[in-house]
Design an enzyme around this catalytic site. Structure first.
Site, PDB file in Angstrom:
ATOM      1  N   CYS A  92      63.695   9.964  -3.919  1.00  0.00           N
ATOM      2  CA  CYS A  92      64.277   9.647  -2.613  1.00  0.00           C
ATOM      3  C   CYS A  92      65.516  10.496  -2.411  1.00  0.00           C
ATOM      4  O   CYS A  92      66.491  10.374  -3.166  1.00  0.00           O
ATOM      5  CB  CYS A  92      64.622   8.167  -2.499  1.00  0.00           C
TER       6      CYS A  92
ATOM      7  N   SER B 271      65.193   0.929   3.464  1.00  0.00           N
ATOM      8  CA  SER B 271      64.078   1.760   3.020  1.00  0.00           C
ATOM      9  C   SER B 271      64.198   2.092   1.544  1.00  0.00           C
ATOM     10  O   SER B 271      63.197   2.196   0.842  1.00  0.00           O
ATOM     11  CB  SER B 271      63.991   3.041   3.855  1.00  0.00           C
ATOM     12  N   GLU B 272      65.451   2.261   1.045  1.00  0.00           N
ATOM     13  CA  GLU B 272      65.642   2.542  -0.379  1.00  0.00           C
ATOM     14  C   GLU B 272      66.899   1.850  -0.900  1.00  0.00           C
ATOM     15  O   GLU B 272      67.912   1.776  -0.207  1.00  0.00           O
ATOM     16  CB  GLU B 272      65.799   4.055  -0.632  1.00  0.00           C
ATOM     17  N   THR B 273      66.807   1.359  -2.125  1.00  0.00           N
ATOM     18  CA  THR B 273      67.967   0.916  -2.888  1.00  0.00           C
ATOM     19  C   THR B 273      68.006   1.727  -4.174  1.00  0.00           C
ATOM     20  O   THR B 273      67.014   1.820  -4.889  1.00  0.00           O
ATOM     21  CB  THR B 273      67.891  -0.585  -3.216  1.00  0.00           C
TER      22      THR B 273
END
Length: 280
Positions: free
Chosen positions: A79, A45-47
């Site tokens: 995030c 979902s996130e890097t």
């Protein structure tokens, strides 16, 4: 070029639980298009990409770094769980000597503070304003059908739509609710809404811990159908439920994954799964 990439699970003490994020440490400036390519390859979902702000900085001694976040599809403004993962990598894998780290981001400066039993992450609070139902009725109906809605708010800072379900529902209903995210991109094309929060008032604890609110979060506009636990959604949820309940100390729970928080602070636990090197 060799880039160290770590994967950390946030909001959990067990492997393969919580919300995983990839964390990439940048010794040097990275070509702009490579951020998105790496995030797409990681397919989480996130890097998060941590970069040095000055030539003499280093990941062990310095206390302030630049930070950006990418989904597999695009860059995002904030995030929470990937910021937590970034701090955890620096504190516990790189052995950063500082007790507090500052991240310079598109959402301002975010601070992560190391504590004995975890990491406290300071995030901004964003107000959610009353939203006229008829303007988002098609979006809500597409997502949750005829489910009863008690309140609708919109956060212009985050472009998140908060939908509070009727108090007649309980946690089990929210957990089992089937949400149609596939068609949301066709219904909402203006760019006004980039995230959908479904939330529900909490219940008395009984024999278990009481929670002030429950929530689920969806962001297909960023290529994330459902994010299991997200700090950015709670920058809006905290503001909303603090106002609704008249409380400054809140306990929230997302579906399947649990965390405790104070207003403006997230106390979170993390678990490293593995580390890899990406060669280019």
């Amino acid at each position: 070029m060799k880039l160290p990439i770590f994967i950390a699970d946030a909001f959990t003490t067990k492997a393969f639980r919580g919300n995983p994020a990839a964390v990439c440490l940048l010794e040097n400036k990275l070509d702009e298009d490579l951020h998105q390519k790496i995030a797409k390859e990681m397919n989480l979902s996130e890097t998060a990409f941590i970069r040095k702000l000055h030539p003499n900085d280093n990941f062990t001694q310095s206390s302030c770094f630049g930070l950006r976040w990418f989904t597999p599809q695009s860059e995002v403004l904030l995030c929470g769980h990937a910021t937590l993962a970034s701090a955890a990598v620096l504190f516990h894998k790189i052995k950063n000597v500082n007790s507090t780290l500052t991240f310079v981001t598109m959402s301002g400066e975010l601070k992560a503070r190391k504590e004995e039993d975890g990491i406290v992450l300071d995030l901004p609070l964003y107000p959610a304003h009353p939203q006229k139902l008829h303007e988002v009725e098609d979006l809500i109906k597409t997502a949750i059908g005829d489910t009863l809605v008690q309140d609708v708010r919109y956060s212009p800072d985050t472009k998140k739509l908060l939908v509070r379900l009727s108090d007649t529902y309980n946690r089990s209903f929210l957990e089992s609710l089937t949400v149609n995210t596939e068609n949301l991109l066709q219904v909402e094309t203006t760019g006004k809404v980039k995230g959908l929060i479904l939330t529900l008032k909490g219940e008395p604890g009984g024999q278990t811990q009481a929670f002030d609110f429950y929530s689920r979060y969806f962001a297909p506009w960023y290529g994330v159908a459902e994010d299991p636990v997200t700090g950015s959604a709670h920058t809006v949820l905290s503001s909303y439920w603090s106002e609704q309940l008249g409380k400054k100390d809140l306990h929230g729970r997302t579906v399947l994954f649990q965390f405790k928080k104070k207003l403006l602070n997230f106390k979170l636990v993390f678990l490293f799964i593995y580390a890899i090197h990406l060669k280019m």
